[in-house]
Design a protein around this motif. Sequence first.
Motif, PDB file in Angstrom:
ATOM      1  N   LYS A 186      -1.049   0.324 -15.399  1.00 19.04           N
ATOM      2  CA  LYS A 186      -1.030  -0.090 -16.802  1.00 19.04           C
ATOM      3  C   LYS A 186      -1.018  -1.609 -16.885  1.00 19.04           C
ATOM      4  O   LYS A 186      -1.716  -2.201 -17.676  1.00 19.04           O
ATOM      5  N   LYS A 187      -0.157  -2.203 -16.062  1.00 13.22           N
ATOM      6  CA  LYS A 187      -0.027  -3.664 -16.060  1.00 13.22           C
ATOM      7  C   LYS A 187      -1.371  -4.310 -15.740  1.00 13.22           C
ATOM      8  O   LYS A 187      -1.757  -5.284 -16.350  1.00 13.22           O
ATOM      9  N   ARG A 188      -2.049  -3.732 -14.756  1.00 15.02           N
ATOM     10  CA  ARG A 188      -3.329  -4.306 -14.333  1.00 15.02           C
ATOM     11  C   ARG A 188      -4.369  -4.218 -15.444  1.00 15.02           C
ATOM     12  O   ARG A 188      -5.193  -5.088 -15.613  1.00 15.02           O
ATOM     13  N   GLU A 189      -4.287  -3.131 -16.230  1.00 13.51           N
ATOM     14  CA  GLU A 189      -5.275  -2.939 -17.282  1.00 13.51           C
ATOM     15  C   GLU A 189      -5.004  -3.820 -18.488  1.00 13.51           C
ATOM     16  O   GLU A 189      -5.917  -4.215 -19.196  1.00 13.51           O
ATOM     17  N   SER A 190      -3.720  -4.115 -18.738  1.00 12.64           N
ATOM     18  CA  SER A 190      -3.391  -4.942 -19.902  1.00 12.64           C
ATOM     19  C   SER A 190      -3.759  -6.397 -19.659  1.00 12.64           C
ATOM     20  O   SER A 190      -4.016  -6.805 -18.539  1.00 12.64           O
ATOM     21  N   HIS A 191      -3.724  -7.192 -20.691  1.00 14.05           N
ATOM     22  CA  HIS A 191      -4.186  -8.578 -20.593  1.00 14.05           C
ATOM     23  C   HIS A 191      -3.233  -9.477 -19.842  1.00 14.05           C
ATOM     24  O   HIS A 191      -2.100  -9.555 -20.107  1.00 14.05           O
ATOM     25  N   LYS A 237       2.786   2.701 -13.853  1.00 16.27           N
ATOM     26  CA  LYS A 237       3.262   1.450 -14.461  1.00 16.27           C
ATOM     27  C   LYS A 237       2.414   0.283 -13.986  1.00 16.27           C
ATOM     28  O   LYS A 237       1.988  -0.557 -14.768  1.00 16.27           O
ATOM     29  N   THR A 238       2.188   0.235 -12.698  1.00 13.30           N
ATOM     30  CA  THR A 238       1.415  -0.871 -12.114  1.00 13.30           C
ATOM     31  C   THR A 238      -0.010  -0.851 -12.622  1.00 13.30           C
ATOM     32  O   THR A 238      -0.573  -1.876 -12.979  1.00 13.30           O
ATOM     33  N   TYR A 258       3.879  10.927  -3.748  1.00 11.57           N
ATOM     34  CA  TYR A 258       3.891   9.557  -4.247  1.00 11.57           C
ATOM     35  C   TYR A 258       4.718   9.459  -5.518  1.00 11.57           C
ATOM     36  O   TYR A 258       4.864  10.426  -6.254  1.00 11.57           O
ATOM     37  N   ASN A 259       5.239   8.274  -5.753  1.00 10.95           N
ATOM     38  CA  ASN A 259       5.950   8.006  -6.980  1.00 10.95           C
ATOM     39  C   ASN A 259       4.924   7.657  -8.050  1.00 10.95           C
ATOM     40  O   ASN A 259       4.587   6.496  -8.251  1.00 10.95           O
ATOM     41  N   MET A 260       4.412   8.659  -8.733  1.00 14.75           N
ATOM     42  CA  MET A 260       3.318   8.459  -9.677  1.00 14.75           C
ATOM     43  C   MET A 260       3.745   7.631 -10.880  1.00 14.75           C
ATOM     44  O   MET A 260       2.951   6.936 -11.487  1.00 14.75           O
ATOM     45  N   GLU A 261       5.026   7.711 -11.243  1.00 18.92           N
ATOM     46  CA  GLU A 261       5.519   6.932 -12.372  1.00 18.92           C
ATOM     47  C   GLU A 261       5.371   5.445 -12.096  1.00 18.92           C
ATOM     48  O   GLU A 261       4.883   4.696 -12.916  1.00 18.92           O
ATOM     49  N   GLU A 262       5.815   5.049 -10.924  1.00 20.14           N
ATOM     50  CA  GLU A 262       5.737   3.640 -10.551  1.00 20.14           C
ATOM     51  C   GLU A 262       4.277   3.205 -10.425  1.00 20.14           C
ATOM     52  O   GLU A 262       3.905   2.124 -10.852  1.00 20.14           O
ATOM     53  N   ALA A 263       3.460   4.072  -9.870  1.00 17.58           N
ATOM     54  CA  ALA A 263       2.051   3.755  -9.703  1.00 17.58           C
ATOM     55  C   ALA A 263       1.388   3.586 -11.067  1.00 17.58           C
ATOM     56  O   ALA A 263       0.631   2.645 -11.286  1.00 17.58           O
ATOM     57  N   THR A 312       0.823  -1.212   0.000  1.00 19.93           N
ATOM     58  CA  THR A 312       0.000   0.000   0.000  1.00 19.93           C
ATOM     59  C   THR A 312       0.856   1.259   0.000  1.00 19.93           C
ATOM     60  O   THR A 312       0.514   2.259  -0.601  1.00 19.93           O
ATOM     61  N   TYR A 313       2.014   1.161   0.670  1.00 20.70           N
ATOM     62  CA  TYR A 313       2.824   2.360   0.837  1.00 20.70           C
ATOM     63  C   TYR A 313       4.040   2.396  -0.087  1.00 20.70           C
ATOM     64  O   TYR A 313       4.882   3.246   0.046  1.00 20.70           O
ATOM     65  N   SER A 314       4.095   1.478  -1.027  1.00 21.87           N
ATOM     66  CA  SER A 314       5.306   1.367  -1.835  1.00 21.87           C
ATOM     67  C   SER A 314       5.500   2.542  -2.784  1.00 21.87           C
ATOM     68  O   SER A 314       6.570   2.719  -3.326  1.00 21.87           O
ATOM     69  N   TYR A 315       4.473   3.334  -2.987  1.00 22.36           N
ATOM     70  CA  TYR A 315       4.600   4.439  -3.930  1.00 22.36           C
ATOM     71  C   TYR A 315       4.945   5.755  -3.240  1.00 22.36           C
ATOM     72  O   TYR A 315       5.148   6.764  -3.893  1.00 22.36           O
ATOM     73  N   ILE A 316       4.992   5.733  -1.927  1.00 22.33           N
ATOM     74  CA  ILE A 316       5.357   6.948  -1.208  1.00 22.33           C
ATOM     75  C   ILE A 316       6.853   7.185  -1.332  1.00 22.33           C
ATOM     76  O   ILE A 316       7.644   6.303  -1.027  1.00 22.33           O
TER      77      ILE A 316
END
Length: 52
Positions: free
Chosen positions: A47-52, A44-45, A37-42, A2-6
């Motif tokens: 995007k991954k969730r949305e892709s197949h 990316k994640t 927050y690290n919005m770039e990393e967030a 939960t806090y990995s993007y801070i």
Amino acid sequence: MTYSYIIHLECPKCQTTYTDQEEQHLCECGSPLLVRYNMEEAAKTFKKRESH
Ligand SMILES: [Zn+2]
């Protein structure tokens, strides 16, 4: 997870930055710190969730 993007805490008043390890979320000037927050990393994640 939960806090990995801070990435750090930032004072909106004097722009002093602190690490997210800081125990008191108050700047030395007395203003509450904002969490950045690290919005770039967030993004990316998400995007991954949305892709197949
Ligand atoms: Zn401050």
